[in-house]
Design an enzyme around this catalytic site. Structure first.
Site, PDB file in Angstrom:
ATOM      1  N   TYR A  90       5.000 -20.154   4.161  1.00 37.15           N
ATOM      2  CA  TYR A  90       5.862 -19.113   3.591  1.00 37.15           C
ATOM      3  C   TYR A  90       7.212 -19.749   3.273  1.00 37.15           C
ATOM      4  CZ  TYR A  90       8.331 -14.522   3.595  1.00 37.15           C
ATOM      5  OH  TYR A  90       9.085 -13.420   3.288  1.00 37.15           O
ATOM      6  N   LYS A 121       3.099 -19.045   0.100  1.00 38.66           N
ATOM      7  CA  LYS A 121       3.764 -17.804  -0.305  1.00 38.66           C
ATOM      8  C   LYS A 121       5.120 -18.237  -0.850  1.00 38.66           C
ATOM      9  CE  LYS A 121       5.467 -13.309   1.331  1.00 38.66           C
ATOM     10  NZ  LYS A 121       6.827 -13.422   0.767  1.00 38.66           N
ATOM     11  N   GLY A 181       6.461 -14.392  -4.636  1.00 35.92           N
ATOM     12  CA  GLY A 181       7.154 -13.549  -3.683  1.00 35.92           C
ATOM     13  C   GLY A 181       8.461 -12.949  -4.143  1.00 35.92           C
ATOM     14  N   SER A 202       7.633  -6.607  -1.137  1.00 35.58           N
ATOM     15  CA  SER A 202       7.996  -5.391  -0.405  1.00 35.58           C
ATOM     16  C   SER A 202       7.966  -4.159  -1.287  1.00 35.58           C
ATOM     17  CB  SER A 202       9.388  -5.555   0.208  1.00 35.58           C
ATOM     18  OG  SER A 202      10.376  -5.685  -0.800  1.00 35.58           O
TER      19      SER A 202
END
Length: 302
Positions: free
Chosen positions: A137, A167, A192, A211
């Site tokens: 990530y 990610k 992302g 998100s």
């Protein structure tokens, strides 16, 4: 392994006292599946992982896997943190739970200062879940760890057998394209940065973790469908809607405000933990009015 489409980076639900409210996970899962989200990324930045104890993260993973059992919803568990031993414990748990994949960001207090140290750190985690795909990530804006990702992939493949990809939460599009085209496009690079999804699709990204896919999934489904249909004008309009929405929410303190948006949509995930805190009643009223002003409730999830 390659993941495609939208992957929602889910919020960790809290009650009024700031304790875990795991009963809400079923509501979250139902909402996302109703809006055609097929994978969740739990316990990441949106999930406030750095504000959760090890015990809470263990319980969160158990709950998501329990709720997803028997459905088409895949669970990706973020296990990273400053303590590599805790991360390794979470990775072992994830393997026992047989989740879809695991991911980990770099330690951000004592930081890896070169690619070799980053690989060694990530291998300490990935080795504890050898049967699961592992995604590094990369989010340098939050970790302040900014290392060349193409170099990471080239070297890590020799030491982390279950490495699946990255990610990629950075706007370095040169690095992104190099990663996408490395080793005959062997690596799974998950985008992302929601505000730049269209640009990422344009250079070959097929999967994204974000998100805002929690509260505006239909917007992004339309964006991706328009892009793949060659309707770039529509895709651009959806992307600017995304930018305006995220900028508006960020003006209220992004994560607490985003969690309140979920409440307005009927998914009460509670407030954020300190140091992020909660919105005041006045801020909530103002945010709702601003969302109505930009037409959010008409175009975000329809």
């Amino acid at each position: 392994m390659k993941l495609t489409g939208l992957i929602a980076a889910t919020h960790t639900p809290f009650d009024a006292d700031g304790d875990l409210n795991l009963a809400v996970v079923e509501n979250q899962a139902d909402w996302l599946q109703e809006h055609h989200i097929r994978h969740v990324f739990i316990g990441g930045s949106t999930g406030e992982s750095h504000s959760l104890s090890l015990e809470e993260r263990i319980k969160l993973a158990e709950r998501w896997v329990d709720v997803a059992r028997g459905s088409d919803l895949g669970v990706i568990v973020h296990v990273g943190g400053n303590c590599l031993r805790d991360a390794a414990t979470l990775a072992s748990q994830a393997e026992q739970l047989d989740v879809t994949a695991i991911s980990a960001l770099a330690p951000s207090y004592f930081k890896p200062t070169d690619v070799a140290a980053l690989i060694e750190s990530m291998n300490a985690i990935a080795a504890r879940a050898p049967s699961l795909p592992f995604y590094y990530y990369d989010i340098p804006a939050l970790t302040q760890v900014s290392l060349p990702m193409p170099q990471f992939l080239q070297q890590a493949r020799l030491q982390i057998p279950n490495l699946a990809g990255i990610k990629f939460t950075s706007q370095d599009f040169i690095s992104l394209q190099n990663c996408l085209n490395l080793d005959e496009a062997a690596w799974d690079i998950l985008w992302g940065v929601d505000e730049c999804l269209l640009a990422a699709l344009g250079v070959g990204v097929n999967g994204a973790v974000g998100s805002s896919y929690n509260f505006a999934p239909d917007l992004y489904h339309r964006l991706m469908a328009a892009f793949h249909a060659g309707d770039i004008a529509t895709a651009r309009q959806e992307q600017i809607n995304s930018i305006r929405l995220i900028e508006l929410i960020a003006s209220y303190n992004y994560l607490p405000a985003a969690k309140y948006v979920m409440e307005l949509l009927g998914v009460p995930v509670g407030g954020a933990r300190l140091p992020l805190g909660r919105l005041t009643d006045a801020q909530k009223e103002s945010l709702q009015a601003d969302l109505e002003r930009i037409g959010f409730f008409e175009w975000s999830v329809k």
